[in-house]
Design an enzyme around this catalytic site. Structure first.
Site, mmCIF file in Angstrom:
data_model
loop_
_atom_site.group_PDB
_atom_site.id
_atom_site.type_symbol
_atom_site.label_atom_id
_atom_site.label_comp_id
_atom_site.label_asym_id
_atom_site.label_seq_id
_atom_site.Cartn_x
_atom_site.Cartn_y
_atom_site.Cartn_z
ATOM 1 N N SER A 72 9.869 6.983 35.331
ATOM 2 C CA SER A 72 9.953 8.446 35.274
ATOM 3 C C SER A 72 9.746 8.998 36.689
ATOM 4 O O SER A 72 9.167 8.335 37.541
ATOM 5 C CB SER A 72 8.921 9.008 34.298
ATOM 6 N N THR A 122 7.817 11.357 38.336
ATOM 7 C CA THR A 122 6.496 11.426 38.962
ATOM 8 C C THR A 122 5.872 10.048 39.095
ATOM 9 O O THR A 122 5.266 9.735 40.124
ATOM 10 C CB THR A 122 5.563 12.359 38.169
ATOM 11 N N CYS A 123 6.028 9.207 38.079
ATOM 12 C CA CYS A 123 5.445 7.867 38.111
ATOM 13 C C CYS A 123 6.053 7.023 39.231
ATOM 14 O O CYS A 123 5.340 6.304 39.931
ATOM 15 C CB CYS A 123 5.647 7.168 36.766
ATOM 16 N N SER A 124 7.364 7.109 39.392
ATOM 17 C CA SER A 124 8.065 6.285 40.376
ATOM 18 C C SER A 124 8.085 6.878 41.780
ATOM 19 O O SER A 124 8.128 6.138 42.762
ATOM 20 C CB SER A 124 9.516 6.053 39.935
ATOM 21 N N LEU A 165 2.624 5.632 41.197
ATOM 22 C CA LEU A 165 2.557 4.204 41.505
ATOM 23 C C LEU A 165 2.667 3.934 43.003
ATOM 24 O O LEU A 165 1.856 3.185 43.557
ATOM 25 C CB LEU A 165 3.620 3.426 40.724
#
Length: 160
Positions: A46, A48-50, A54
């Site tokens: 996703s 924000t996650c990528s 992370l």
């Protein structure tokens, strides 16, 4: 939701690495000894996650470890194959990727999120935490899934 001072629940999970190696583990074992920084994300790949969450922990892994942390762990409600592909895509080093395929850990922690309206089903809230010898010593949870303010690697560094 789990509270500071409580033991981390013991449920089955799968660790993965960028090479595709998987290992079945129990959360009680993984977090039971030493100091762990654990952060949860709603979905691998996703935005924000990528783009931020992370990568921030991968970039700061050395600084976090230097503060006496034995392991840095990212958990997401995804299967091990997705987590392996994400680790490869992100060039993950210094962070253990943890697959919570059935949301057992997210639910046991009281950090599950119903993303059905977004086509995601049950997911994890976005959070960061510190675990000492199996006991939660600090946690902060984002108000909404796209938020990325209280669970960053920089914030964690201030709590160590």
């Amino acid at each position: 939701m789990i509270a500071v001072g409580e033991k981390i629940p013991d449920v089955p999970l799968t660790t993965v690495d960028a090479a595709g190696t998987t290992e079945s583990v129990r959360s009680g074992e993984l977090f039971g000894s030493g100091r762990t920084v654990l952060f949860g994300v709603p979905a691998a790949f996703s935005p924000t996650c990528s783009d931020a969450h992370l990568p921030g922990f991968v970039a700061k892994a050395g600084e976090i470890s230097a503060k006496g942390v034995d392991r840095i762990v990212c958990v997401s409600v995804n299967d091990p194959f997705v987590m392996t592909a994400w680790a490869k895509d992100q060039g993950v080093e210094g962070v253990i990727m943890l697959a919570d395929g059935s949301a057992l850990f997210a639910k046991a922690m009281g950090l599950d999120l119903d993303g059905t309206d977004f086509g995601l089903g049950i997911r994890s809230q976005r959070y960061a935490s510190i675990i000492d010898d199996g006991t939660l010593t600090w946690i902060d949870v984002e108000a909404a899934p796209p938020d990325h303010e209280v669970s960053t690697a920089d914030v964690v560094l201030t709590k160590l």
